[in-house]
Motif scaffolding. Structure first.
Motif, PDB file in Angstrom:
ATOM      1  N   LEU A 466      10.766  -8.338 -41.348  1.00  0.00           N
ATOM      2  CA  LEU A 466      11.052  -7.923 -39.635  1.00  0.00           C
ATOM      3  C   LEU A 466      12.666  -6.464 -40.455  1.00  0.00           C
ATOM      4  CD1 LEU A 466      11.182 -10.434 -37.213  1.00  0.00           C
ATOM      5  CD2 LEU A 466       9.368  -8.863 -37.789  1.00  0.00           C
ATOM      6  N   ASN A 467      12.836  -6.585 -41.346  1.00  0.00           N
ATOM      7  CA  ASN A 467      14.361  -5.647 -41.688  1.00  0.00           C
ATOM      8  C   ASN A 467      13.194  -4.337 -41.699  1.00  0.00           C
ATOM      9  OD1 ASN A 467      16.387  -4.343 -41.868  1.00  0.00           O
ATOM     10  ND2 ASN A 467      15.987  -4.722 -44.631  1.00  0.00           N
ATOM     11  N   VAL A 468      11.957  -4.277 -42.160  1.00  0.00           N
ATOM     12  CA  VAL A 468      11.405  -3.572 -42.471  1.00  0.00           C
ATOM     13  C   VAL A 468      10.704  -2.297 -41.101  1.00  0.00           C
ATOM     14  CG1 VAL A 468      10.435  -3.226 -44.544  1.00  0.00           C
ATOM     15  CG2 VAL A 468       9.285  -3.496 -42.386  1.00  0.00           C
ATOM     16  N   LEU A 469      11.650  -3.011 -39.803  1.00  0.00           N
ATOM     17  CA  LEU A 469      10.985  -2.093 -38.705  1.00  0.00           C
ATOM     18  C   LEU A 469      12.511  -1.941 -38.207  1.00  0.00           C
ATOM     19  CD1 LEU A 469       8.755  -4.551 -36.719  1.00  0.00           C
ATOM     20  CD2 LEU A 469       8.536  -2.966 -38.014  1.00  0.00           C
ATOM     21  N   GLY A 470      13.049  -2.104 -39.080  1.00  0.00           N
ATOM     22  CA  GLY A 470      14.797  -1.201 -38.681  1.00  0.00           C
ATOM     23  C   GLY A 470      15.346  -0.379 -38.976  1.00  0.00           C
ATOM     24  N   GLN A 471      14.393  -0.057 -40.320  1.00  0.00           N
ATOM     25  CA  GLN A 471      14.696   0.834 -41.510  1.00  0.00           C
ATOM     26  C   GLN A 471      14.021   1.730 -41.479  1.00  0.00           C
ATOM     27  OE1 GLN A 471      14.971  -0.515 -45.226  1.00  0.00           O
ATOM     28  NE2 GLN A 471      15.904  -1.781 -45.020  1.00  0.00           N
ATOM     29  N   TYR A 472      12.982   2.131 -40.407  1.00  0.00           N
ATOM     30  CA  TYR A 472      12.384   2.997 -40.847  1.00  0.00           C
ATOM     31  C   TYR A 472      11.188   3.969 -39.054  1.00  0.00           C
ATOM     32  CZ  TYR A 472      11.629   1.886 -45.492  1.00  0.00           C
ATOM     33  OH  TYR A 472      11.329   1.873 -46.868  1.00  0.00           O
ATOM     34  N   GLU A 473      11.754   5.075 -38.759  1.00  0.00           N
ATOM     35  CA  GLU A 473      11.095   5.510 -37.794  1.00  0.00           C
ATOM     36  C   GLU A 473       9.347   4.932 -37.998  1.00  0.00           C
ATOM     37  OE1 GLU A 473      12.103   6.300 -34.908  1.00  0.00           O
ATOM     38  OE2 GLU A 473      13.790   5.486 -35.987  1.00  0.00           O
ATOM     39  N   ILE A 474       9.092   4.295 -37.585  1.00  0.00           N
ATOM     40  CA  ILE A 474       7.806   4.073 -37.681  1.00  0.00           C
ATOM     41  C   ILE A 474       6.783   3.802 -35.774  1.00  0.00           C
ATOM     42  CG2 ILE A 474       6.131   1.432 -38.135  1.00  0.00           C
ATOM     43  CD1 ILE A 474       8.090   0.139 -39.890  1.00  0.00           C
ATOM     44  N   ASP A 475       5.451   4.505 -36.371  1.00  0.00           N
ATOM     45  CA  ASP A 475       4.740   4.614 -35.321  1.00  0.00           C
ATOM     46  C   ASP A 475       3.790   3.335 -34.483  1.00  0.00           C
ATOM     47  OD1 ASP A 475       5.510   7.596 -34.998  1.00  0.00           O
ATOM     48  OD2 ASP A 475       5.398   7.557 -37.157  1.00  0.00           O
ATOM     49  N   ARG A 476       3.694   2.942 -36.199  1.00  0.00           N
ATOM     50  CA  ARG A 476       2.038   1.514 -35.841  1.00  0.00           C
ATOM     51  C   ARG A 476       2.104   0.659 -36.756  1.00  0.00           C
ATOM     52  NH1 ARG A 476      -1.104   1.628 -31.883  1.00  0.00           N
ATOM     53  NH2 ARG A 476      -1.477   3.865 -31.593  1.00  0.00           N
ATOM     54  N   ILE A 477       2.057  -0.417 -36.613  1.00  0.00           N
ATOM     55  CA  ILE A 477       2.208  -1.247 -37.187  1.00  0.00           C
ATOM     56  C   ILE A 477       0.269  -2.188 -37.290  1.00  0.00           C
ATOM     57  CG2 ILE A 477       4.226  -2.288 -37.353  1.00  0.00           C
ATOM     58  CD1 ILE A 477       3.633  -4.806 -36.107  1.00  0.00           C
ATOM     59  N   LYS A 478      -0.201  -2.696 -38.128  1.00  0.00           N
ATOM     60  CA  LYS A 478      -1.339  -3.028 -38.570  1.00  0.00           C
ATOM     61  C   LYS A 478      -1.271  -4.964 -38.932  1.00  0.00           C
ATOM     62  CE  LYS A 478      -5.215  -0.112 -40.202  1.00  0.00           C
ATOM     63  NZ  LYS A 478      -6.444   0.112 -41.112  1.00  0.00           N
ATOM     64  N   PHE A 479      -2.102  -5.007 -37.721  1.00  0.00           N
ATOM     65  CA  PHE A 479      -1.649  -6.174 -38.454  1.00  0.00           C
ATOM     66  C   PHE A 479      -2.811  -7.078 -39.785  1.00  0.00           C
ATOM     67  CE2 PHE A 479      -0.268  -7.150 -33.789  1.00  0.00           C
ATOM     68  CZ  PHE A 479       1.003  -7.529 -34.254  1.00  0.00           C
ATOM     69  N   ASP A 480      -2.570  -7.556 -40.340  1.00  0.00           N
ATOM     70  CA  ASP A 480      -3.393  -8.321 -41.645  1.00  0.00           C
ATOM     71  C   ASP A 480      -4.246  -8.520 -40.727  1.00  0.00           C
ATOM     72  OD1 ASP A 480      -3.781  -8.625 -44.181  1.00  0.00           O
ATOM     73  OD2 ASP A 480      -3.950 -10.604 -43.784  1.00  0.00           O
ATOM     74  N   MET A 481      -5.947  -8.847 -41.461  1.00  0.00           N
ATOM     75  CA  MET A 481      -6.460  -9.230 -41.005  1.00  0.00           C
ATOM     76  C   MET A 481      -6.779 -10.836 -41.410  1.00  0.00           C
ATOM     77  SD  MET A 481      -9.993  -8.285 -44.131  1.00  0.00           S
ATOM     78  CE  MET A 481      -9.442  -6.547 -43.691  1.00  0.00           C
ATOM     79  N   ALA A 482      -6.164 -11.131 -42.202  1.00  0.00           N
ATOM     80  CA  ALA A 482      -5.729 -12.558 -42.333  1.00  0.00           C
ATOM     81  C   ALA A 482      -5.291 -13.624 -40.658  1.00  0.00           C
ATOM     82  CB  ALA A 482      -5.450 -13.276 -43.160  1.00  0.00           C
ATOM     83  N   LEU A 483      -4.268 -12.809 -40.063  1.00  0.00           N
ATOM     84  CA  LEU A 483      -4.180 -13.666 -38.461  1.00  0.00           C
ATOM     85  C   LEU A 483      -5.671 -13.295 -37.924  1.00  0.00           C
ATOM     86  CD1 LEU A 483      -1.221 -11.031 -38.175  1.00  0.00           C
ATOM     87  CD2 LEU A 483      -1.193 -13.411 -38.650  1.00  0.00           C
ATOM     88  N   LEU A 484      -6.233 -12.458 -37.942  1.00  0.00           N
ATOM     89  CA  LEU A 484      -7.601 -12.843 -36.898  1.00  0.00           C
ATOM     90  C   LEU A 484      -8.274 -13.992 -37.735  1.00  0.00           C
ATOM     91  CD1 LEU A 484      -8.443  -8.995 -34.762  1.00  0.00           C
ATOM     92  CD2 LEU A 484      -7.622 -11.486 -34.154  1.00  0.00           C
ATOM     93  N   ARG A 485      -8.452 -13.715 -38.351  1.00  0.00           N
ATOM     94  CA  ARG A 485      -9.641 -14.373 -39.134  1.00  0.00           C
ATOM     95  C   ARG A 485      -9.085 -16.164 -39.000  1.00  0.00           C
ATOM     96  NH1 ARG A 485     -10.141 -12.509 -44.913  1.00  0.00           N
ATOM     97  NH2 ARG A 485     -11.221 -11.002 -43.716  1.00  0.00           N
TER      98      ARG A 485
END
Length: 557
Positions: A466-485
């Protein structure tokens, strides 16, 4: 002068550089290199870099400087000008350090047109410090036959083994982290470790031919009594070394090959070196056998590297567009650009095959910038066909940022085609962004400053921080397909995880996208947790621009 003439006549194309306080100077060029490129020796000595294709020269300079500063190894694929054909050809180059008897260091940079790694090449230069041309063929530290002996007689030894009734095995042993061991305990203790390894090998392989090859490497030729027999003996050698060595050592690793009697000695040694190399960083493997299947893999790898430039030039590598849709309206929101390589001779080459190869040879930046160019070029095609002019996301590797300034290149290509920065989305995997350097971070900041959106791919793939969400200005994250699978595995824990992450992203004002949607229940779940975008085979598979146009003309998205 005799020594210089001797080294100039060596059949392997190479340049020898001196290193004096960081000042690098070309001192010697082999006849074979002059012949290969059709350029005289003085011209190469005075301007070696002019032989390199301009597009590769910058990257080579960066890699060479890192090689000098870190005192590491250098392994590159570059285009070298060949005056014989008045064009460039792709060649493999490798840089090695050579310590001379007087304490000075030289740099050997050799070219290998067949890409066979000749890891013993540097020891040709050990002749520089030999005072007696009839020096004994035993290694002074271990008492085993040395490299000089093996150069003269090991081929005949291997050939004689091939005439035996029983199968023979060739084994190539390397010592893990030998440089670190020497740095920590000193070279005397390092010599003691070499002696311990030699003694342990002879205890386990008492009737074998065994020699010390390249620095911290050993060669064994023995009768083959089964794979388990070899692996057990190598494991035993490793355990003896670790338990009896002074201090801490990581032990040994070994590549093995059951010898085909008809194979040439050089090819057999190539096989065992490759098997050793294939172990990589796997700490659970001490010995690995070379298989005939590996021949096919190496041939495929060689084809990829040698055909890559031509495939881009002829646009054989195509952009396939994977639609990204709004989960609620199922309207097209964007495309993801994916590289597809349909080779005229080998058919479709899977990205799972060519992308890892390009990564190993540090050529991914060329592919990714090529994809940007192709996407921008096809914007006009999409416009003329009446397709929705939605943005396109393009995947970049962290490796790209080490070789070029991606922000500068992106801006230049977009301006060339009159494309708005908002129309090109930059995707970086979470794994890459988590280990980014300061230079990497600065370039990402510049990319967003230029107007591009930044998406994090494969979020939740096993590298989540979760540290990367605080280090960068991010517009969108893509959840890995394994989570849905695996949505309903372990009592549906992934459902709760994804719901929590979507809510967290909303708090951080970061948008969300789920990839790998294959069923209607999965889509409904995304709608329930308010994940805005989705992508997957449930909607459409990746297609070429021509197929996308056909689909749009037949049905609206």
């Amino acid at each position: 002068m005799k020594e210089r003439a001797f080294f100039e006549r060596i059949a392997i194309p190479h340049i020898l550089f001196s290193n004096k306080d960081g000042n690098i100077k070309a001192e010697l060029v082999s006849d074979s290199l002059c012949s290969i490129v059709g350029i005289d020796r003085d011209s190469i000595l005075n301007s070696a870099m002019r032989l390199i294709h301009p597009d590769d020269a910058e990257c080579l300079s960066v890699s060479f400087r890192r090689f000098i500063d870190d005192h590491s190894s250098l392994d590159v694929m570059i285009r070298v000008f060949d005056k014989n054909i008045n064009s460039y050809k792709l060649m493999h180059g490798e840089g090695l350090w050579q310590l001379l008897e007087d304490g000075s260091e030289m740099i050997l940079f050799y070219f290998d047109n067949s890409r066979t790694i000749q890891s013993g090449i540097r020891h040709i230069y050990s002749c520089l410090s030999e005072k007696d041309p009839n020096k004994d063929y035993n290694d002074a530290v271990t008492g085993l036959p040395n490299l000089k002996y093996m150069r003269r007689l090991a081929g005949e030894k291997l050939k004689s083994f091939g005439n035996c009734e029983t199968k023979q095995v060739l084994i190539y042993i390397g010592v893990k982290s030998m440089r670190s061991y020497n740095d920590r305990y000193g070279y005397d203790k390092g010599d003691n470790l070499m002696f311990l390894i030699a003694r342990s090998i002879k205890e386990e392989f008492p009737f074998s031919f065994c020699g010390r090859a390249v620095e911290d490497h050993f060669v064994i030729m023995d009768e083959f009594h089964g794979y388990d027999d070899v692996i057990n003996k190598i494991n035993s050698v490793n355990q003896k070394v670790i338990s009896k060595a002074y201090g801490i050592t990581e032990g040994i690793r070994a590549g093995a090959y059951v010898v085909n009697p008809e194979i040439k000695a050089m090819n057999a040694f190539d096989h065992v070196r490759q098997a050793l190399k294939d172990i990589g960083k796997d700490m659970n493997v001490v010995c690995k056998f070379y298989s005939d299947e590996r021949d096919g893999e190496l041939m495929a790898e060689r084809h990829i590297i040698e055909s890559f430039e031509d495939a881009m030039e002829k646009q054989i590598i195509r952009v396939f567009y994977h639609p990204i849709l709004d989960t609620k309206t199922q309207k097209l929101y964007a495309f993801e650009a994916l590289a597809r390589w349909r080779d005229p001779d080998h058919g479709m080459i899977s990205p799972g095959d060519f992308i890892p190869v390009l990564s190993r040879y540090h050529l991914l930046y060329k592919l990714d910038l090529y994809m940007v160019e192709q996407v921008c070029r096809e914007f006009e095609v999409r416009k003329e066909a009446g397709l929705p002019m939605v943005p396109v996301s393009i995947n970049f590797s962290a490796q790209d940022f080490d070789y070029v300034d991606v922000s500068v290149k992106l801006k230049a290509i977009a301006e060339k085609y009159g494309i708005s920065a908002n129309d090109i989305i930059v995707e970086i995997t979470e794994q890459d962004i988590a280990k980014g350097t300061n230079s990497f971070k600065k370039q990402l900041y510049s990319i967003r400053e230029n107007g591009h959106r930044l998406w994090i791919d494969d979020f939740g793939s096993g590298y989540s921080s979760l540290n990367v969400l605080g280090q960068y200005e991010i517009d969108r994250i893509k959840f890995d397909m394994a989570l849905l699978r695996h949505l309903d595995d372990n009592n549906g824990k992934n459902r709760r995880i994804m719901k929590a992450m979507v809510n967290m992203c909303k708090e951080l004002e970061i948008n969300t996208l789920a990839e790998g949607v294959e069923t209607e229940p999965q889509l409904k779940f995304l709608q329930e947790i308010d994940c805005e975008l989705a992508q997957g085979f449930y909607f459409l598979r990746p297609e070429s621009i021509e197929e996308i146009i056909k689909y749009i003309n037949g049905d609206n998205m």
